[in-house]
Design an enzyme around this catalytic site. Structure first.
Site, PDB file in Angstrom:
ATOM      1  N   CYS A  55      -7.172 -45.681  42.536  1.00 17.51           N
ATOM      2  CA  CYS A  55      -7.529 -44.468  41.806  1.00 17.51           C
ATOM      3  C   CYS A  55      -8.359 -43.504  42.662  1.00 17.51           C
ATOM      4  O   CYS A  55      -7.809 -42.847  43.526  1.00 17.51           O
ATOM      5  CB  CYS A  55      -8.219 -44.808  40.490  1.00 17.51           C
ATOM      6  SG  CYS A  55      -8.184 -43.435  39.302  1.00 17.51           S
ATOM      7  N   GLU A  89      -6.480 -53.704  39.042  1.00 25.39           N
ATOM      8  CA  GLU A  89      -7.560 -54.696  38.868  1.00 25.39           C
ATOM      9  C   GLU A  89      -7.680 -55.156  37.419  1.00 25.39           C
ATOM     10  O   GLU A  89      -8.379 -56.144  37.142  1.00 25.39           O
ATOM     11  CB  GLU A  89      -8.889 -54.114  39.355  1.00 25.39           C
ATOM     12  CG  GLU A  89      -9.617 -53.178  38.405  1.00 25.39           C
ATOM     13  CD  GLU A  89      -9.023 -51.780  38.302  1.00 25.39           C
ATOM     14  OE1 GLU A  89      -9.522 -50.964  37.489  1.00 25.39           O
ATOM     15  OE2 GLU A  89      -8.071 -51.482  39.054  1.00 25.39           O
ATOM     16  N   HIS A 107      -4.496 -48.679  38.002  1.00 28.95           N
ATOM     17  CA  HIS A 107      -5.585 -49.659  38.055  1.00 28.95           C
ATOM     18  C   HIS A 107      -5.045 -51.087  37.999  1.00 28.95           C
ATOM     19  O   HIS A 107      -5.004 -51.710  36.936  1.00 28.95           O
ATOM     20  CB  HIS A 107      -6.564 -49.416  36.899  1.00 28.95           C
ATOM     21  CG  HIS A 107      -7.454 -48.237  37.117  1.00 28.95           C
ATOM     22  ND1 HIS A 107      -8.725 -48.343  37.639  1.00 28.95           N
ATOM     23  CD2 HIS A 107      -7.238 -46.913  36.910  1.00 28.95           C
ATOM     24  CE1 HIS A 107      -9.265 -47.138  37.725  1.00 28.95           C
ATOM     25  NE2 HIS A 107      -8.375 -46.256  37.294  1.00 28.95           N
TER      26      HIS A 107
END
Length: 258
Positions: A111, A220, A218
């Site tokens: 990001c 993660e 994202h």
């Protein structure tokens, strides 16, 4: 027992209870730990960039953030929608990216980190993607965490690239929590994936000696539950382990020698 590879994680500088603080949200640290890595938070000081820390690491993660790269960093005037800066992080990130690449350090950008890498290579950003004709609204949806990080749009993975080598399918669905995006791709970067509106969603560094990949979404967020997110973290972790092994095998210089 082999120690975990050390991965530097860039912090954001924000005020907490009236004091400046260096912060990383847990989801990034937990994802690294879950893939066998040891995260080390890197503080950010605008006037004291400590790039020599990178030589002691096995990887570098540039996280997402609610702040944006200052438009002056890529020669633009500020748009009204662009209201959150972090000049300390800007200074450290933009210094660490070329230093990490020079060291052959595995590099993963997420990001804001994706946008930082583009700016570091001389690229520019849309400050408000939702206002650009022909582009979708990529901003974070309303709702709880489940809704905000749910897959939001399709992703086309470009054939023959680094990302395509990590993930065999031609596409996936990914989350979307960003207002800014790549306007002009930085020289030396290669587009790896695009959103349905053509916005670049992943890039690699051409000719990088190690893993050097960045994504706009994202991964993660619960990477074990998403095959593409898992492929990214698994490949990054493998590169960090390789870096650790290379450092361990390198001859130690005698500090007393000429």
């Amino acid at each position: 027992m082999q120690t975990r590879p050390l991965v530097g994680v860039i912090a954001c500088r924000r005020e907490v209870e009236g004091h400046p603080a260096h912060m990383v949200t847990d989801k990034y640290l937990s994802a690294l730990r879950d893939y066998g890595l040891a995260p080390v938070i890197l503080p950010v000081w605008e006037d004291a960039v400590e790039g020599d820390l990178l030589a002691h690491l096995d990887g570098l993660l540039l996280t997402g953030s609610y702040s944006n790269v200052a438009p002056g960093r890529y020669g633009a005037e500020r748009a009204p929608e662009n209201t959150r800066d972090d000049p300390h992080r800007d200074a450290v990130a933009l210094a660490c990216i070329p230093a990490a690449l020079d060291l052959g350090l595995p590099l993963l950008g997420i990001c804001r980190g994706f946008q930082e890498i583009n700016v570091a290579f001389g690229g520019t950003l849309h400050q408000a993607v939702q206002g650009v004709p022909g582009l979708l609204d990529h901003r974070e949806p309303a709702g709880d965490l489940e809704a905000r990080y749910a897959p939001a749009h399709d992703l086309t993975i470009l054939p023959g690239g680094v990302l395509a080598a990590l993930y065999s399918r031609p596409g996936a669905r990914v989350n979307s929590l960003h207002q800014q995006g790549i306007a002009e791709l930085g020289p030396g970067l290669v587009a790896e994936a695009t959103a349905p509106d053509g916005l670049i969603e992943a890039v690699s560094v051409a000719g990088a000696p190690a893993f050097a990949l960045a994504v706009q979404w994202h991964p993660e967020w619960r990477p074990r539950e998403h095959p593409l997110y898992h492929a990214l973290f698994d490949a990054f972790a493998g590169a960090c382990r390789q870096r650790q092994s290379s450092r361990a095998a390198a001859p130690t210089r005698d500090p007393l020698s000429a």
